[in-house]
Design a protein around this motif. Structure first.
Motif, PDB file in Angstrom:
ATOM      1  N   THR A   1       0.665  -3.884  -2.470  1.00 23.36           N
ATOM      2  CA  THR A   1       0.319  -3.728  -0.889  1.00 23.36           C
ATOM      3  C   THR A   1       0.185  -5.250  -0.482  1.00 23.36           C
ATOM      4  O   THR A   1       0.588  -6.145  -0.993  1.00 23.36           O
TER       5      THR A   1
ATOM      6  N   GLU B   1      -2.288  -4.157   4.296  1.00 15.46           N
ATOM      7  CA  GLU B   1      -3.473  -3.275   3.868  1.00 15.46           C
ATOM      8  C   GLU B   1      -3.964  -2.535   5.464  1.00 15.46           C
ATOM      9  O   GLU B   1      -5.271  -2.349   5.517  1.00 15.46           O
TER      10      GLU B   1
ATOM     11  N   PHE C   1       0.921  -1.188   8.491  1.00  8.83           N
ATOM     12  CA  PHE C   1       2.098  -1.402   9.075  1.00  8.83           C
ATOM     13  C   PHE C   1       3.268  -2.301   8.434  1.00  8.83           C
ATOM     14  O   PHE C   1       4.402  -2.299   9.110  1.00  8.83           O
TER      15      PHE C   1
ATOM     16  N   GLY D   1       4.371  -1.042   5.263  1.00  9.91           N
ATOM     17  CA  GLY D   1       5.346  -0.125   4.341  1.00  9.91           C
ATOM     18  C   GLY D   1       5.216  -0.704   2.940  1.00  9.91           C
ATOM     19  O   GLY D   1       5.885   0.173   2.248  1.00  9.91           O
TER      20      GLY D   1
ATOM     21  N   CYS E   1       3.129  -0.375   0.571  1.00  8.70           N
ATOM     22  CA  CYS E   1       2.546   0.550  -0.183  1.00  8.70           C
ATOM     23  C   CYS E   1       2.930   2.003  -0.274  1.00  8.70           C
ATOM     24  O   CYS E   1       2.308   2.866  -0.939  1.00  8.70           O
TER      25      CYS E   1
ATOM     26  N   THR F   1       1.063   6.064   3.376  1.00 11.17           N
ATOM     27  CA  THR F   1       0.559   4.764   3.119  1.00 11.17           C
ATOM     28  C   THR F   1      -0.876   4.706   2.993  1.00 11.17           C
ATOM     29  O   THR F   1      -1.605   4.827   3.382  1.00 11.17           O
TER      30      THR F   1
HETATM   31 FE1  FES Z   1       1.007  -2.444   4.256  1.00  9.94          FE
HETATM   32 FE2  FES Z   1      -0.105  -0.361   3.263  1.00  9.94          FE
HETATM   33  S1  FES Z   1       0.029  -2.317   2.631  1.00  9.94           S
HETATM   34  S2  FES Z   1       1.393  -0.298   4.888  1.00  9.94           S
END
Ligand code: FES
Length: 332
Positions: A279, A282, A285, A287, A289, A317
């Protein structure tokens, strides 16, 4: 290219703050140079670095200078009122401080086949767009830039753009309310004749990106010629929070499963059974994960996937998105 300057993307680089500049209301730019005097890894317009901040936070920042400036990475940081420590940490940083970053990655590159480029930026989304604009102008390419901001005072780099020798290619749309923004965005695309060698790049808040994409599609742009980079996921409504239910997640490759409680993320629930997702933001935005989905009715809450990608239901996500059905099966 000197091979000694190439650093693997996951390698940490120590950088030092060389200078700080107020670029607009709540926006400061930070020039970062190598702490050890070595050269920095090369990059291309649209690239971002990941900054590792106190408290284990990692945040992505687009580079706004030109790749020809090999001695320095330049980022601009907007102070977010709801910052969880990322933007405020970089607004507290001082000249001479050091921090760790990861080498630039580019998820938002220029289309090498395109002959005409249309750039649309909203707010702090100007940063990668600025780098693209510099590079395209230097290459003699056909380019136009549309910059939306709540006012000139909040528009980073406004003075630089206004004084640019190619200012006639730059269109600033400042101080518009929601209705006027819709009208102006419609007008941006209404008069354009789209060809197969055009490319559109959009970066900014999710609503502005959705608006630009919709108007472009309505004006005949193919979705394959529209490139987007997001700086925030849509807000999760109170109703979404209140209607959250627990669900089971099955991690098919590992053969493990767990329950995700209301208010808990899939990433957090998975950590309890020893499954770790890669991640970064978190917040849905970046991408980082992104995970393939095998089964489940998804409740997408990210700003990374397009509406069309979300509708396919084969990726999600897990740092922010959830599942409406009782069971979710992930390829993890
Ligand atoms: Fe950035 Fe999930 S950690 S979209």
């Amino acid at each position: 290219m000197n091979s000694s300057t190439i650093t693997p993307e996951n390698k940490l680089i120590a950088v030092r703050v060389r200078s700080l500049t107020i670029e607009a209301e709540g926006v400061r730019s930070i020039d970062l140079v190598p702490a050890d005097g070595e050269s920095l890894p090369p990059w291309t317009p649209g690239a971002h670095i990941e900054a590792l901040l106190p408290g284990g936070l990692a945040r992505h920042y687009s580079l706004f200078n030109g790749p020809e400036e090999t001695d320095c990475y330049r980022i601009a940081v907007k102070l977010e009122p709801t910052s969880r420590g990322g933007s405020s940490a970089l607004h507290d940083i001082a000249i001479g401080d050091t921090l760790q970053i990861r080498a630039p990655r580019n998820l938002f590159p220029l289309d090498a086949k395109a002959k005409r480029h249309v750039l649309v930026a909203g707010g702090i989304g100007i940063t990668p767009i600025l780098s693209m604009f510099r590079t395209l102008i230097a290459a003699g390419s056909s380019v136009s830039l549309h910059y939306f901001a709540r006012s000139r005072g909040y528009a980073a780099f406004a003075a630089w753009l206004e004084q640019h020798p190619a200012a006639e290619r730059i269109h600033c749309h400042f101080g518009l309310d929601e209705a006027a923004t819709r009208t102006r965005m419609h007008d941006v695309f209404a008069d354009q004749v789209v060809t197969a060698t055009d490319a559109l790049y959009v970066c900014g808040p999710t609503p502005l990106m959705e608006l630009a994409s919709t108007e472009a599609l309505n004006a005949g742009w193919p979705s394959t010629a529209i490139y987007r980079e997001s700086f925030g996921a849509p807000a999760v409504s109170e109703e979404q929070h209140e209607t959250e239910r627990s669900f089971e997640v099955v991690f098919q490759r590992s053969g493990k499963s767990c329950m995700v409680a209301p208010g808990q993320t899939i990433v957090a629930a998975a950590a309890h059974i020893g499954i770790t997702f890669c991640t970064s933001c978190e917040q849905g935005f970046c991408g980082t994960c992104l995970t393939n989905v095998i089964e489940g009715e998804l409740d997408h809450r990210d700003g990374y996937l397009t509406k069309a990608e979300q509708a396919k239901g084969d990726q999600m996500t897990p740092c922010i998105s959830r599942c409406r059905s009782k069971r979710l099966v992930l390829d993890a």
